[in-house]
Enzyme design. Structure first.
Site, PDB file in Angstrom:
ATOM      1  CE  LYS A   9      -6.862   3.270 -12.372  1.00 42.32           C
ATOM      2  NZ  LYS A   9      -5.304   2.920 -11.819  1.00 42.32           N
TER       3      LYS A   9
HETATM    4  O1  G3P Z   1      -4.798   1.030  -8.122  1.00 41.30           O
HETATM    5  C1  G3P Z   1      -4.340   2.357  -7.410  1.00 41.30           C
HETATM    6  C2  G3P Z   1      -3.161   2.033  -6.597  1.00 41.30           C
HETATM    7  O2  G3P Z   1      -2.074   1.824  -7.567  1.00 41.30           O
HETATM    8  C3  G3P Z   1      -3.019   2.983  -5.696  1.00 41.30           C
HETATM    9  O3  G3P Z   1      -2.193   2.131  -4.578  1.00 41.30           O
HETATM   10  O4  G3P Z   1      -0.592   1.970  -2.903  1.00 41.30           O
HETATM   11  O5  G3P Z   1      -0.634   4.078  -4.216  1.00 41.30           O
HETATM   12  O6  G3P Z   1      -2.359   3.702  -2.564  1.00 41.30           O
HETATM   13  P1  G3P Z   1      -1.516   3.082  -3.642  1.00 41.30           P
END
Ligand code: G3P
Length: 218
Positions: free
Chosen positions: A83
């Protein structure tokens, strides 16, 4: 639609594997930090459970160092996906790693034009962050729509849309209607997908009626 688990919660990964829901796993440095687990160890452990792509994120910010980190991480298991962030260095690292047949997930995508660049750099997956756009008062799903339309305009682009930063079952429904290839889900959201109050109510009624018959199947 494929489902990835956006977590290093081994118990949850194992549990949802039993119903065939886990096509892959995604992680990021914040998830690793929150878990308190050793990064490489937990990636190795997940790769032993899940045969699909398991994303491990680089933390270098220069292309050359991202590639070095990516090569180290990719040796953990053959299903490790590297990633990288959507910066010019990340795109350069994406091109170098994908030219070596290593799967790359380009993350932190917040615009359709960024997604176009990632696809041209050979990304296996593009991760548009829906929830974080919603947080700004935008409709993150518009980004998924735009990326779907652009990728469909150019069939030579093979990048899969991995809807990320998903916060609700409705996000999953909308991403699937648009045709995102994958949703990466926190275990709590995946759990929520099976829930419906009419299912609970209907099951209770069936079981109450069944008990009245005095019969048993087993
Ligand atoms: O895959 C990316 C994700 O983990 C981000 O999620 O909820 O931290 O915006 P969030």
């Amino acid at each position: 639609m494929k489902f990835f688990i956006d977590s290093v919660d081994i118990q949850a990964i194992k549990k949802f594997t039993l119903s065939g829901m886990v096509d892959g796993v995604t992680t990021n440095p914040s998830i690793i930090a929150k878990s308190g687990k050793d990064f490489k160890e937990v990636i190795r452990e997940i790769c032993e459970i899940v045969p699909g792509p398991v994303s491990a994120e680089v933390t270098a910010t220069e292309a050359k160092l991202m590639v070095e980190e990516g090569l180290i991480l990719s040796k953990i298991a053959k299903n490790v996906t590297i990633k990288v962030p959507l910066t010019w260095d990340g795109l350069e690292a994406c091109k170098t790693l994908s030219d070596k047949n290593i799967m790359v997930n380009v993350t932190l995508c917040f615009s359709a034009q960024q997604a176009l660049l990632a696809a041209k750099a050979g990304a296996t997956f593009i991760s548009p962050f829906i929830g974080r756009l919603d947080d700004l008062g935008e409709d993150g799903m518009d980004l998924i729509k735009d990326i779907r339309a652009i990728y469909d305009n150019y069939p030579s682009l093979k990048t899969e849309i991995l809807a990320a930063s998903i916060r609700s079952a409705d996000h999953v429904r909308r991403a699937a209607v648009i045709g995102a290839d994958i949703s990466t889900l926190p275990p709590s959201v995946l759990d929520e997908l099976a829930q419906h109050q009419l299912t609970d109510k209907g099951l209770k009624a069936f079981l109450d009626d069944w008990e009245k018959t005095g019969q048993k199947i087993l």
